[in-house]
Motif scaffolding. Sequence first.
Motif, PDB file in Angstrom:
ATOM      1  N   ALA A 126       0.815  -1.216   0.000  1.00 39.61           N
ATOM      2  CA  ALA A 126       0.000   0.000   0.000  1.00 39.61           C
ATOM      3  C   ALA A 126       0.847   1.262   0.000  1.00 39.61           C
ATOM      4  N   GLN A 127       2.129   1.167   0.424  1.00 36.64           N
ATOM      5  CA  GLN A 127       2.988   2.354   0.424  1.00 36.64           C
ATOM      6  C   GLN A 127       3.205   2.890  -0.985  1.00 36.64           C
ATOM      7  N   LEU A 128       3.246   2.001  -1.957  1.00 32.89           N
ATOM      8  CA  LEU A 128       3.450   2.446  -3.333  1.00 32.89           C
ATOM      9  C   LEU A 128       2.278   3.288  -3.820  1.00 32.89           C
ATOM     10  N   VAL A 129       1.087   2.977  -3.359  1.00 33.27           N
ATOM     11  CA  VAL A 129      -0.087   3.776  -3.733  1.00 33.27           C
ATOM     12  C   VAL A 129       0.071   5.212  -3.241  1.00 33.27           C
ATOM     13  N   GLY A 130       0.568   5.366  -2.019  1.00 34.59           N
ATOM     14  CA  GLY A 130       0.799   6.702  -1.497  1.00 34.59           C
ATOM     15  C   GLY A 130       1.872   7.449  -2.276  1.00 34.59           C
ATOM     16  N   TRP A 131       2.947   6.765  -2.648  1.00 29.63           N
ATOM     17  CA  TRP A 131       3.985   7.404  -3.451  1.00 29.63           C
ATOM     18  C   TRP A 131       3.448   7.810  -4.817  1.00 29.63           C
ATOM     19  N   MET A 132       2.615   6.978  -5.414  1.00 31.07           N
ATOM     20  CA  MET A 132       2.027   7.321  -6.711  1.00 31.07           C
ATOM     21  C   MET A 132       1.128   8.548  -6.599  1.00 31.07           C
ATOM     22  N   ALA A 133       0.342   8.626  -5.536  1.00 33.40           N
ATOM     23  CA  ALA A 133      -0.509   9.795  -5.345  1.00 33.40           C
ATOM     24  C   ALA A 133       0.329  11.060  -5.156  1.00 33.40           C
ATOM     25  N   GLY A 134       1.439  10.948  -4.415  1.00 35.66           N
ATOM     26  CA  GLY A 134       2.301  12.106  -4.227  1.00 35.66           C
ATOM     27  C   GLY A 134       2.976  12.559  -5.511  1.00 35.66           C
ATOM     28  N   VAL A 135       3.420  11.608  -6.331  1.00 33.84           N
ATOM     29  CA  VAL A 135       4.043  11.953  -7.611  1.00 33.84           C
ATOM     30  C   VAL A 135       3.028  12.617  -8.534  1.00 33.84           C
ATOM     31  N   THR A 136       1.806  12.091  -8.547  1.00 32.86           N
ATOM     32  CA  THR A 136       0.764  12.683  -9.388  1.00 32.86           C
ATOM     33  C   THR A 136       0.457  14.112  -8.961  1.00 32.86           C
ATOM     34  N   ALA A 137       0.312  14.333  -7.662  1.00 34.25           N
ATOM     35  CA  ALA A 137       0.026  15.681  -7.170  1.00 34.25           C
ATOM     36  C   ALA A 137       1.175  16.635  -7.443  1.00 34.25           C
ATOM     37  N   ALA A 138       2.416  16.151  -7.315  1.00 37.18           N
ATOM     38  CA  ALA A 138       3.569  17.013  -7.576  1.00 37.18           C
ATOM     39  C   ALA A 138       3.653  17.401  -9.048  1.00 37.18           C
ATOM     40  N   ALA A 139       3.202  16.535  -9.941  1.00 36.59           N
ATOM     41  CA  ALA A 139       3.242  16.851 -11.372  1.00 36.59           C
ATOM     42  C   ALA A 139       2.096  17.766 -11.787  1.00 36.59           C
ATOM     43  N   GLU A 140       0.983  17.728 -11.059  1.00 36.57           N
ATOM     44  CA  GLU A 140      -0.188  18.520 -11.450  1.00 36.57           C
ATOM     45  C   GLU A 140       0.060  20.021 -11.332  1.00 36.57           C
ATOM     46  N   ILE A 141       0.723  20.458 -10.273  1.00 39.26           N
ATOM     47  CA  ILE A 141       0.833  21.890  -9.991  1.00 39.26           C
ATOM     48  C   ILE A 141       1.604  22.636 -11.079  1.00 39.26           C
ATOM     49  N   PRO A 142       2.807  22.205 -11.460  1.00 42.56           N
ATOM     50  CA  PRO A 142       3.481  22.943 -12.542  1.00 42.56           C
ATOM     51  C   PRO A 142       2.765  22.822 -13.873  1.00 42.56           C
ATOM     52  N   VAL A 143       2.093  21.692 -14.094  1.00 43.66           N
ATOM     53  CA  VAL A 143       1.366  21.522 -15.356  1.00 43.66           C
ATOM     54  C   VAL A 143       0.234  22.528 -15.460  1.00 43.66           C
ATOM     55  N   MET A 144      -0.462  22.794 -14.372  1.00 42.14           N
ATOM     56  CA  MET A 144      -1.547  23.772 -14.395  1.00 42.14           C
ATOM     57  C   MET A 144      -1.037  25.153 -14.793  1.00 42.14           C
ATOM     58  N   ILE A 145       0.159  25.506 -14.306  1.00 36.90           N
ATOM     59  CA  ILE A 145       0.728  26.817 -14.631  1.00 36.90           C
ATOM     60  C   ILE A 145       1.154  26.880 -16.091  1.00 36.90           C
ATOM     61  N   VAL A 146       1.844  25.834 -16.541  1.00 44.23           N
ATOM     62  CA  VAL A 146       2.333  25.818 -17.919  1.00 44.23           C
ATOM     63  C   VAL A 146       1.170  25.717 -18.897  1.00 44.23           C
ATOM     64  N   ALA A 147       0.145  24.921 -18.557  1.00 50.57           N
ATOM     65  CA  ALA A 147      -0.993  24.757 -19.465  1.00 50.57           C
ATOM     66  C   ALA A 147      -1.729  26.070 -19.666  1.00 50.57           C
TER      67      ALA A 147
END
Length: 220
Positions: free
Chosen positions: A80-101
Motif C-alpha cells: 500500500a505504500q506504493l499507492v501513497g507514493w504514486m498519489a504524491g508523484v501525481t500531485a507534484a506533477a499537477e501543480i506545474p502543469v496547471m501553470i504551464v498549461a
Amino acid sequence: VLAAGCAVLGRWGLPPVTAPARGQEVPRRHPRRARSGRRVPALPPRLWLLIAVVLLLGIVNQMYGIDIPLHVTKDTGHGAQLVGWMAGVTAAAEIPVMIVAGRLARRAGRGRIVGAAAAGAALFYCALPFAASTPALLAMAALNGLFQGVSLSLPMVMVQDEAPGGPGRASALYSSAFGAAGMLAGAGTGAVTAGVGHGNPLRRWAVLCGCPAPLTVSSM
C-alpha cells in the motif's frame, strides 16, 4: 502550512473589493424570462459540449482514483505504500502543469490542449496494465499528473467563458457536472470491477477518456 498559505493569498494575493456606500443601491441582474414568465437557462450548445467533456473527464479521473489502489495491491502485488507514493508523484506533477498549461492555452488554444490531453490520457490507460514494476508505476503516475493537471484546470476556465450569467452560474455548472461524475464513477467502478476485475476497467477508461477529444474540438 496550507492554512497559512491561504491566509497569505487572501491578504496580499486577492484583488481588493470595495463595499458600496450607505444608501447606494447595488444593481442586480435579473435572469432571462420567457414570454410566459418562466426562467430560461439559455445555455448555448457549445456549453453543453463542454459540460459533457467535464463529466467524462471527471468520471475517468475519479474511477482511476477509486480503482488504482486495488489494481496496485491486488493485481501487481505491491504494498500500500506504493499507492501513497504514486498519489504524491501525481500531485507534484499537477501543480506545474496547471501553470504551464495556462500559458500554452493562450498560444495554442484551450480546446486543443484539452483534446490533446484527453487523447494522451486514453493512450496512458491503454499502457497502464502493462506497467508492473515500481519504477514503471511511478513513471505512469507522473504522466497521469500531466493529464489531470490539464483536465482539472482548463475546462473550468472554458466553462466560465461560455456560461451566461457570470462566474456564479459557471461554478454551479462545473461543480454539478463534477459531482455527477463522482456518483457515476463510483457506481461504474463497482459494477465493472465486480464483473471483470481491477485491471480490465483500465481499457474501458481509455474509451471514456478518448471521447472528450472530439467533443472538445467540436466545442471550439
